[in-house]
Design an enzyme around this catalytic site. Structure first.
Site, PDB file in Angstrom:
ATOM      1  N   ARG A  17      33.788 -23.338   8.531  1.00  0.00           N
ATOM      2  CA  ARG A  17      32.832 -22.270   8.800  1.00  0.00           C
ATOM      3  C   ARG A  17      32.075 -21.806   7.563  1.00  0.00           C
ATOM      4  O   ARG A  17      31.027 -21.174   7.688  1.00  0.00           O
ATOM      5  CB  ARG A  17      33.525 -21.132   9.541  1.00  0.00           C
TER       6      ARG A  17
ATOM      7  N   GLU B 275      51.386 -21.275   4.714  1.00  0.00           N
ATOM      8  CA  GLU B 275      52.594 -20.539   5.081  1.00  0.00           C
ATOM      9  C   GLU B 275      53.789 -21.485   5.210  1.00  0.00           C
ATOM     10  O   GLU B 275      54.889 -21.179   4.777  1.00  0.00           O
ATOM     11  CB  GLU B 275      52.362 -19.780   6.388  1.00  0.00           C
TER      12      GLU B 275
END
Length: 190
Positions: free
Chosen positions: A72, A109
């Site tokens: 994006r 993560e």
């Protein structure tokens, strides 16, 4: 050092941008509050406001590289680059760029990922703006900064449309200047 576009509450463009972003609960998996910018892109006024706010901030900053993070960042980076007279450099996921690339690994993560840039896309001493749609934990922005700085580029600032402040991504940027248009609080408990 972080700055928001509307710290004094006087720019109605920020409210228009914020209201054009759709939040989708439990996407792509449970507990995720997905910040969907596709609705922003469907609103020509809000999309134009987004680009204009960035251009106003960067037009006189002597920036000659706008580095957009996949995917994006590719939407917002090119119009900003064109408007300020800079080149656009895509920062891509592995094996998406043909030819020689320079690679930077970063932590997620659960695990790691990599970001790549063409060798020779930037030159030592150039001044860059790093653009993405959203900062969450800050991993991709940090990888982009490291990639550019490894080849001698000065990163002037990082810019995102949306920040999820509870995920503390700006803390990962250290003293690197950071600019955001909209902060979206998720209501998470530490």
């Amino acid at each position: 050092m972080a700055t928001t576009a509307d710290k004094d509450g006087n720019d109605d463009r920020v409210a228009r941008i914020s209201s054009a972003i759709r939040v989708i609960q439990d996407f792509p998996k449970p507990v995720i509050m997905f910040q969907d910018i596709t609705t922003l892109l469907l609103d020509p006024k809000a999309f134009k406001d987004t680009i204009e706010l960035f251009v106003e901030r960067y037009k006189d900053r002597d920036i000659n590289v706008v580095a957009g993070i996949e995917a994006r960042g590719f939407i917002f980076g090119p119009p900003i680059a064109l408007a300020i007279g800079a080149k656009f450099v895509p920062m891509r996921k592995p094996k998406k760029l043909p030819g020689k690339v320079i690679t930077q690994e970063y932590s997620l993560e659960y695990g790691t990922d990599k970001m790549e840039m063409h060798v020779g896309a930037v030159q030592e001493g150039e001044r860059a703006l790093v653009v993405d749609d959203l900062i969450a934990t800050g991993g991709t922005l940090c990888a982009a900064i490291r990639l550019l700085e490894r080849v001698g580029v000065h990163v002037v600032e990082c810019a995102c449309v949306i920040e999820l402040p509870e995920l503390k991504g700006r803390d990962q940027l250290g003293d690197k200047p950071f600019f955001v248009l909209v902060s979206c609080w998720l209501g998470l408990v530490d």
